[in-house]
Design a protein around this motif. Sequence first.
Motif, short mmCIF file in Angstrom:
data_model
loop_
_atom_site.label_atom_id
_atom_site.label_comp_id
_atom_site.label_asym_id
_atom_site.label_seq_id
_atom_site.Cartn_x
_atom_site.Cartn_y
_atom_site.Cartn_z
N VAL A 156 4.02 -8.45 -2.31
CA VAL A 156 4.45 -8.80 -0.95
C VAL A 156 5.17 -10.15 -1.01
O VAL A 156 4.62 -11.13 -1.49
CB VAL A 156 3.23 -8.93 0.01
N ARG A 157 6.43 -10.16 -0.54
CA ARG A 157 7.21 -11.38 -0.67
C ARG A 157 8.13 -11.60 0.52
O ARG A 157 8.93 -10.74 0.85
CB ARG A 157 8.07 -11.28 -1.96
N PHE A 158 7.96 -12.75 1.18
CA PHE A 158 8.88 -13.18 2.24
C PHE A 158 9.84 -14.19 1.61
O PHE A 158 9.40 -15.13 0.94
CB PHE A 158 8.10 -13.82 3.39
N GLY A 159 11.13 -13.95 1.78
CA GLY A 159 12.10 -14.86 1.15
C GLY A 159 13.41 -14.89 1.92
O GLY A 159 13.55 -14.30 2.99
N PHE A 168 6.30 -3.96 -2.01
CA PHE A 168 6.26 -3.01 -3.12
C PHE A 168 4.99 -2.19 -2.98
O PHE A 168 3.89 -2.75 -2.89
CB PHE A 168 6.29 -3.74 -4.46
N PHE A 169 5.14 -0.87 -2.95
CA PHE A 169 3.98 -0.01 -2.72
C PHE A 169 3.19 0.21 -4.02
O PHE A 169 3.73 0.71 -5.00
CB PHE A 169 4.41 1.34 -2.15
N VAL A 170 1.93 -0.18 -3.98
CA VAL A 170 1.03 0.06 -5.12
C VAL A 170 0.06 1.17 -4.75
O VAL A 170 -0.12 2.14 -5.50
CB VAL A 170 0.26 -1.24 -5.50
N SER A 171 -0.60 1.03 -3.59
CA SER A 171 -1.52 2.06 -3.09
C SER A 171 -1.74 1.79 -1.60
O SER A 171 -1.47 0.69 -1.12
CB SER A 171 -2.86 1.99 -3.83
N GLU A 172 -2.26 2.80 -0.90
CA GLU A 172 -2.57 2.63 0.52
C GLU A 172 -3.59 1.49 0.71
O GLU A 172 -3.47 0.67 1.61
CB GLU A 172 -3.14 3.93 1.11
N ALA A 173 -4.59 1.45 -0.19
CA ALA A 173 -5.64 0.43 -0.08
C ALA A 173 -5.06 -0.97 -0.27
O ALA A 173 -5.41 -1.91 0.45
CB ALA A 173 -6.73 0.70 -1.11
N GLN A 174 -4.15 -1.10 -1.24
CA GLN A 174 -3.55 -2.40 -1.52
C GLN A 174 -2.66 -2.83 -0.35
O GLN A 174 -2.67 -4.00 0.06
CB GLN A 174 -2.73 -2.32 -2.83
N ALA A 175 -1.92 -1.89 0.21
CA ALA A 175 -1.07 -2.19 1.38
C ALA A 175 -1.94 -2.60 2.56
O ALA A 175 -1.64 -3.57 3.27
CB ALA A 175 -0.21 -0.98 1.74
N PRO A 213 1.49 -7.47 5.83
CA PRO A 213 1.24 -8.14 7.12
C PRO A 213 0.81 -7.15 8.20
O PRO A 213 1.37 -6.06 8.33
CB PRO A 213 2.61 -8.75 7.46
N ASP A 214 -0.19 -7.55 8.99
CA ASP A 214 -0.74 -6.67 10.03
C ASP A 214 0.31 -6.21 11.03
O ASP A 214 0.25 -5.09 11.52
CB ASP A 214 -1.86 -7.40 10.80
N VAL A 215 1.28 -7.09 11.36
CA VAL A 215 2.24 -6.75 12.42
C VAL A 215 3.22 -5.65 12.04
O VAL A 215 3.93 -5.12 12.90
CB VAL A 215 3.07 -7.98 12.89
N CYS A 216 3.28 -5.30 10.73
CA CYS A 216 4.26 -4.28 10.34
C CYS A 216 3.74 -3.27 9.33
O CYS A 216 4.44 -2.31 9.00
CB CYS A 216 5.53 -4.94 9.80
N LYS A 217 2.51 -3.45 8.81
CA LYS A 217 2.08 -2.59 7.69
C LYS A 217 1.98 -1.12 8.07
O LYS A 217 2.43 -0.25 7.32
CB LYS A 217 0.81 -3.11 7.05
N ASN A 218 1.39 -0.81 9.25
CA ASN A 218 1.23 0.60 9.62
C ASN A 218 2.57 1.29 9.81
O ASN A 218 2.79 2.42 9.37
CB ASN A 218 0.40 0.73 10.91
N GLU A 219 3.50 0.57 10.45
CA GLU A 219 4.84 1.14 10.71
C GLU A 219 5.62 1.32 9.41
O GLU A 219 6.32 2.32 9.22
CB GLU A 219 5.61 0.23 11.67
N ALA A 220 5.51 0.34 8.50
CA ALA A 220 6.23 0.44 7.22
C ALA A 220 5.66 1.57 6.36
O ALA A 220 6.41 2.31 5.72
CB ALA A 220 6.16 -0.90 6.47
N LEU A 221 4.34 1.71 6.37
CA LEU A 221 3.72 2.79 5.60
C LEU A 221 4.08 4.15 6.17
O LEU A 221 4.40 5.09 5.43
CB LEU A 221 2.19 2.64 5.60
#
Length: 361
Positions: free
Chosen positions: A132-135, A155-162, A167-175
């Motif tokens: 996870v990288r903000f740049g 970068f997707f590693v696993s659902e658990a890692q994500a 970030p909470d504000v976008c993780k569900n939508e990105a997944l």
Amino acid sequence: MAPTLSTPRFADPAEVTEFVLTKGNGVKGLSETGIKALPDQYIQPFEERLINKFVNETDEAIPVIDMSNPDEKKVAEAICDAAEKWGFFQVINHGVPLDVLDNVKAATHRFFNLPVEEKSRYTKENSLSTSVRFGTSFSPRAEKALEWKDYLSLFFVSEAQAEQFWPDVCKNEALEYMNKSKTMVRKLLEYLGKNLNVKELDETKESLFMGSVRVNLNYYPICPNPDFTVGVGRHSDVSSLTILLQDQIGGLHVRSLASRNWVHVPPVPGSFVINIGDAMQILSNGRYKSVEHRVLANGSNNRISVPIFVNPKPESVIGPLPEVIANGEKPIYRDVVYSDYVRYFFKNAHDGKKTIDFAKL
């Protein structure tokens, strides 16, 4: 010599670097200070500024392909033809629910509207995960001129890692965006593979074509002197395939293989822009083309885009597929470990198609 546009708010270039990079404000923060002139670090070389000037002077257009056409053979042919002649195409009626696209666009705005302290938790120095990288820009340490863009890379590693690190504000939508796009991605890769004599996407081919995935949330803020800089410089992607969701603002330009003109990719509501990446060009032994593209900065509107980079597994060895060279076709690329290729790409500034030379025989 590049023009100087220094603004009183940041008279010293070191102050810009400190504000944008070290303090994590990004170019969004810089834009929101109300600066009237572009800081010198963002002024592109003359030849890049020249492209900005002539970039819209063509009537050419990349193909738009309707994936709901009942004649599947026709769809497959159109996709493979576009991959060979353009390296880029748009797809409509692709089966990914439109509310999923709207949700991830809204989540992108939500992330970039977070306070700086929140976003800074995900910088290289602070992030609890390397995936996870903000740049900002592309590779600030390697670039002579910075690009006018901030990003969040997931970068997707696993659902658990994500679940734990995104970030909470976008993780569900990105997944959801990534998962709901999988069927379409697999279908595109099957079409492209069959045209290369790959009978099916078995476990080995799946690992090679789509073994890893990265989702980026990109933010291009309003720019005070857009003609002097770029949102993203000339480059080709290192992926197998890139799936791009863009908003209604526009600004993406593709280099036509036929004319060498820069062709605008107009936003088509509900569509994806698909492009072939370097890995697919290498696997196809040059039949499919990974093409130069760039993004203009915009003086009137903030712009977002959300690409999914579909890649080989990092440890995969990529080279011309056995099925492609079985008939005696001469390989034009050597075998390379994919992670070595990616490392080489990120070590350098954007520079057109030069990365592919790393794999040439």
